[in-house]
Design a protein around this motif. Structure first.
Motif, PDB file in Angstrom:
ATOM      1  N   TRP A  22       0.806  -1.217   0.000  1.00  0.00           N
ATOM      2  CA  TRP A  22       0.000   0.000   0.000  1.00  0.00           C
ATOM      3  C   TRP A  22       0.843   1.272   0.000  1.00  0.00           C
ATOM      4  O   TRP A  22       0.297   2.368  -0.009  1.00  0.00           O
ATOM      5  CB  TRP A  22      -0.925   0.010   1.207  1.00  0.00           C
ATOM      6  N   GLY A  23       2.168   1.133   0.041  1.00  0.00           N
ATOM      7  CA  GLY A  23       3.046   2.289  -0.040  1.00  0.00           C
ATOM      8  C   GLY A  23       3.690   2.716   1.264  1.00  0.00           C
ATOM      9  O   GLY A  23       4.503   3.651   1.285  1.00  0.00           O
ATOM     10  N   TRP A  24       3.364   2.034   2.367  1.00  0.00           N
ATOM     11  CA  TRP A  24       3.964   2.394   3.669  1.00  0.00           C
ATOM     12  C   TRP A  24       5.230   1.560   3.829  1.00  0.00           C
ATOM     13  O   TRP A  24       5.269   0.579   4.550  1.00  0.00           O
ATOM     14  CB  TRP A  24       2.974   2.119   4.786  1.00  0.00           C
ATOM     15  N   GLU A  25       6.287   1.983   3.168  1.00  0.00           N
ATOM     16  CA  GLU A  25       7.530   1.221   3.120  1.00  0.00           C
ATOM     17  C   GLU A  25       8.248   1.155   4.463  1.00  0.00           C
ATOM     18  O   GLU A  25       9.020   0.223   4.720  1.00  0.00           O
ATOM     19  CB  GLU A  25       8.478   1.820   2.068  1.00  0.00           C
TER      20      GLU A  25
END
Length: 297
Positions: A146-149
């Protein structure tokens, strides 16, 4: 005279038939439960290894057991697990019971939803939480997708935090059962007492603190006994979730007993650890049963 004899025979049959029907089950329980418990206690005093042996060694297995660092690790993990498990299950179960006791809309749907995890086996719970907590396929991977690296949740792979994943899974499964116990206790409190306290100006906080919660003492005691018993014998959840690892970070007395009996071929030491677990459960159950029987008398 004949009618009296027939009536007497009928009464005797009615008394004996239930005993005859139950006697095979009772015999099986006596042999395969209590008989094997006594046999395990006996083996703890022998030099049994891969197979039962009858060479008497006295307390030697217990002495060896308490010198093993693996046993100390399992006891430490048990202390952490049992404390958090009992405390969190009790707090969450009480909170959910109080929430449902407010006669909220949808209680009929929420109650079975909270109870559903208890219908699952610990193997299923452990497997599901293993997938959920695995950094490669679970929550951490989803957050990265989801992009929360920067999100990181690798407790199941971390020696310092792995035991807390066992706590999370166990609390998730059992809290609903504890909720049902407390909810039954709440619904059994006399409403007249509560109405009288409200008429005297008691706030909701004081109502729960001074009247309701003190009357839940039997529910608290029952929850403590059941949760303590479950904590001591926890085995399948750990095997499915972590396998006792990483390393020995989540090893508990039950997994220690299994590994020493069936993997390391040290049946005498494994039986000694099982006997100690039995004594721990008895130390909890016997006073509880004694108090229950005394109250009934």
């Amino acid at each position: 005279m004949a009618q009296s004899a027939n009536a007497d025979l009928k009464t005797r049959l009615q008394n004996w038939i239930p005993k005859l029907v139950l006697s095979p089950s009772l015999a099986v329980i006596l042999v395969f439960v209590y008989g094997f418990i006594l046999f395990s206690v006996y083996l703890s005093f022998t030099d049994s290894r891969i197979l039962p042996s009858y060479g008497w060694v006295g307390w030697e297995n217990y002495s060896k057991l308490w010198r093993l660092s693996h046993w100390e690790i399992s006891l430490t993990n048990m202390g952490i697990f049992a404390l958090l498990y009992i405390t969190l299950c009790t707090a969450i179960g009480l909170g959910l019971a109080i929430f449902l006791d407010q006669k909220i809309r949808g209680e009929g749907m929420l109650r079975p939803l909270y109870l559903y995890p208890m219908a699952l086996s610990f193997i299923v719970t452990g497997t599901a939480w293993k997938w959920f907590l695995d950094p490669g396929i679970g929550l951490e991977n989803v957050m990265h997708t989801w992009g929360w690296e920067s999100f990181k949740f690798d407790w199941i792979k971390n020696r310092d935090y792995a035991i807390y994943t066992v706590v999370l899974a166990a609390v998730w499964q059992t809290s609903g059962f504890v909720m049902a116990m407390f909810l039954a206790g709440l619904r059994g409190i006399d409403n007249e007492i509560l109405k009288a306290a409200q008429m005297d100006g008691a706030s909701n906080w004081n109502l729960y603190r001074r009247i309701i919660i003190p009357q839940l003492r039997p529910a608290f005691l029952s929850a403590f006994v059941i949760l303590s018993h479950l904590a001591i014998k926890t085995f399948d959840l750990v095997i499915a979730l972590t396998g006792g690892g990483p390393g020995r970070a989540t090893e508990l007395p039950a997994t220690f007993m299994y590994s020493y009996t069936f993997t390391r071929n040290q049946m005498g030491i494994g039986s000694a650890s099982a006997t100690i677990m039995l004594m721990a459960i008895a130390a909890i159950m016997v006073p509880y049963l004694y108090s229950e029987l005394r109250e009934k008398r």
